[in-house]
Design a protein around this motif. Structure first.
Motif, PDB file in Angstrom:
ATOM      1  N   UNK A   6      12.924  30.761 -50.292  1.00  0.00           N
ATOM      2  CA  UNK A   6      11.825  29.374 -49.655  1.00  0.00           C
ATOM      3  C   UNK A   6      11.342  28.607 -51.127  1.00  0.00           C
ATOM      4  N   UNK A   7      12.118  28.720 -52.091  1.00  0.00           N
ATOM      5  CA  UNK A   7      12.048  27.758 -53.321  1.00  0.00           C
ATOM      6  C   UNK A   7      12.860  26.460 -52.861  1.00  0.00           C
ATOM      7  N   UNK A   8      14.305  27.603 -52.390  1.00  0.00           N
ATOM      8  CA  UNK A   8      15.410  26.462 -51.907  1.00  0.00           C
ATOM      9  C   UNK A   8      15.160  25.569 -50.754  1.00  0.00           C
ATOM     10  N   UNK A  14      11.438  18.936 -49.929  1.00  0.00           N
ATOM     11  CA  UNK A  14      10.632  17.721 -50.585  1.00  0.00           C
ATOM     12  C   UNK A  14      11.539  16.672 -51.530  1.00  0.00           C
ATOM     13  N   UNK A  15      12.610  17.358 -52.169  1.00  0.00           N
ATOM     14  CA  UNK A  15      13.479  16.158 -52.646  1.00  0.00           C
ATOM     15  C   UNK A  15      13.755  15.574 -51.786  1.00  0.00           C
ATOM     16  N   UNK A  16      13.978  15.010 -50.435  1.00  0.00           N
ATOM     17  CA  UNK A  16      14.984  14.564 -49.470  1.00  0.00           C
ATOM     18  C   UNK A  16      14.044  13.375 -49.137  1.00  0.00           C
ATOM     19  N   UNK A  17      12.372  14.004 -48.911  1.00  0.00           N
ATOM     20  CA  UNK A  17      11.679  13.256 -48.374  1.00  0.00           C
ATOM     21  C   UNK A  17      10.653  12.519 -49.367  1.00  0.00           C
ATOM     22  N   UNK A  18      11.121  12.610 -50.413  1.00  0.00           N
ATOM     23  CA  UNK A  18      10.162  12.023 -51.968  1.00  0.00           C
ATOM     24  C   UNK A  18      11.755  10.729 -52.723  1.00  0.00           C
ATOM     25  N   UNK A  19      12.015  10.992 -51.752  1.00  0.00           N
ATOM     26  CA  UNK A  19      14.001   9.701 -52.626  1.00  0.00           C
ATOM     27  C   UNK A  19      13.164   8.918 -52.083  1.00  0.00           C
ATOM     28  N   UNK A  20      13.220   8.643 -50.800  1.00  0.00           N
ATOM     29  CA  UNK A  20      13.039   7.094 -50.062  1.00  0.00           C
ATOM     30  C   UNK A  20      10.903   6.421 -50.498  1.00  0.00           C
ATOM     31  N   UNK A  21      10.861   7.116 -51.266  1.00  0.00           N
ATOM     32  CA  UNK A  21       9.088   7.424 -51.156  1.00  0.00           C
ATOM     33  C   UNK A  21       9.058   5.868 -52.159  1.00  0.00           C
ATOM     34  N   UNK A  22       7.409   5.527 -52.170  1.00  0.00           N
ATOM     35  CA  UNK A  22       7.601   3.632 -53.220  1.00  0.00           C
ATOM     36  C   UNK A  22       7.336   4.280 -54.633  1.00  0.00           C
ATOM     37  N   UNK A  23       6.804   5.753 -55.060  1.00  0.00           N
ATOM     38  CA  UNK A  23       6.588   6.171 -56.160  1.00  0.00           C
ATOM     39  C   UNK A  23       8.504   6.591 -57.076  1.00  0.00           C
ATOM     40  N   UNK A  24       9.097   6.732 -56.087  1.00  0.00           N
ATOM     41  CA  UNK A  24      10.386   7.035 -56.593  1.00  0.00           C
ATOM     42  C   UNK A  24      11.050   5.723 -57.406  1.00  0.00           C
ATOM     43  N   UNK A 143       9.445  24.639 -55.430  1.00  0.00           N
ATOM     44  CA  UNK A 143       9.853  24.462 -54.484  1.00  0.00           C
ATOM     45  C   UNK A 143       9.857  22.770 -54.828  1.00  0.00           C
ATOM     46  N   UNK A 144       8.394  22.399 -54.654  1.00  0.00           N
ATOM     47  CA  UNK A 144       7.711  21.662 -54.455  1.00  0.00           C
ATOM     48  C   UNK A 144       7.652  20.379 -55.824  1.00  0.00           C
TER      49      UNK A 144
END
Length: 193
Positions: A6-8, A14-24, A143-144
């Protein structure tokens, strides 16, 4: 007990969804102007707070009947996949810079920026969905938080180099595909369960 599976899974989504985000991108901008450790401390604390809130909200959903939880999370995952696929390229926004370079000023700027920008963001909603879906708040939260911290670290330290090598559109499509799969599976369980 922590579930590595579950952690992985949560980390990857979450990693893939956050990469294109403006906060990155915001972390990248702050990281190019200030000491990376100061920026990361503030950003990491804000992400931790967001994950705690999301996991609490998702855990509350587990009090509902299982079929309803699967249906709601399935629809929200499909919505998240659609949002990722339909989003336009986000432009870098002006970031208010602290007047001095002290730890507290820089970390405070990073914390405030992420706290405001990420509230109700796609990854926070996804974290709540995953907490409801797996009913394992510790594994989902771990994980998140690790996924968000990894993106923040990459953004602060080497975001420009990563984005030159891996097309942002490809990262977005992989994240959308993962969410689409989770959404279809959740809806299947809602109907079959």
């Amino acid at each position: 007990m922590i579930s590595i599976t579950v952690t992985a899974l949560v980390f990857g989504v979450i990693f893939l969804a956050e990469l294109p985000d403006k906060t990155a991108l915001a972390g990248l901008v702050l990281g190019t102007r200030y000491r990376a450790s100061h920026v990361f401390a503030g950003v990491a604390a804000a992400f931790l707070l967001h994950v705690v809130l999301a996991v609490a909200a998702g855990s509350a959903l587990t009090l509902l009947p299982q079929r309803i939880v699967h249906a709601v999370t399935g629809v929200l995952f499909l919505g998240g996949a659609a949002m990722l696929l339909l989003q336009k390229g986000e432009e870098e926004e002006e970031i208010k810079k602290p007047a001095d370079h002290s730890f507290w000023k820089v970390a405070g700027t990073g914390f405030t920026l992420i706290l405001v920008a990420e509230f109700g963001d796609l990854t926070q909603i996804m974290t709540a969905n995953l907490a409801a879906r797996y009913d394992d708040p510790v594994s989902v939260g771990l994980g998140a938080v690790l996924g968000l911290w990894a993106v923040a670290g990459l953004g602060i330290v080497g975001g420009k180099a990563l984005m030159k090598r891996v097309p942002l559109r490809l990262i977005t499509q992989i994240a959308a595909l993962l969410m689409l799969g989770l959404g279809v599976w959740s809806l299947y369980e809602a109907v079959a369960g």
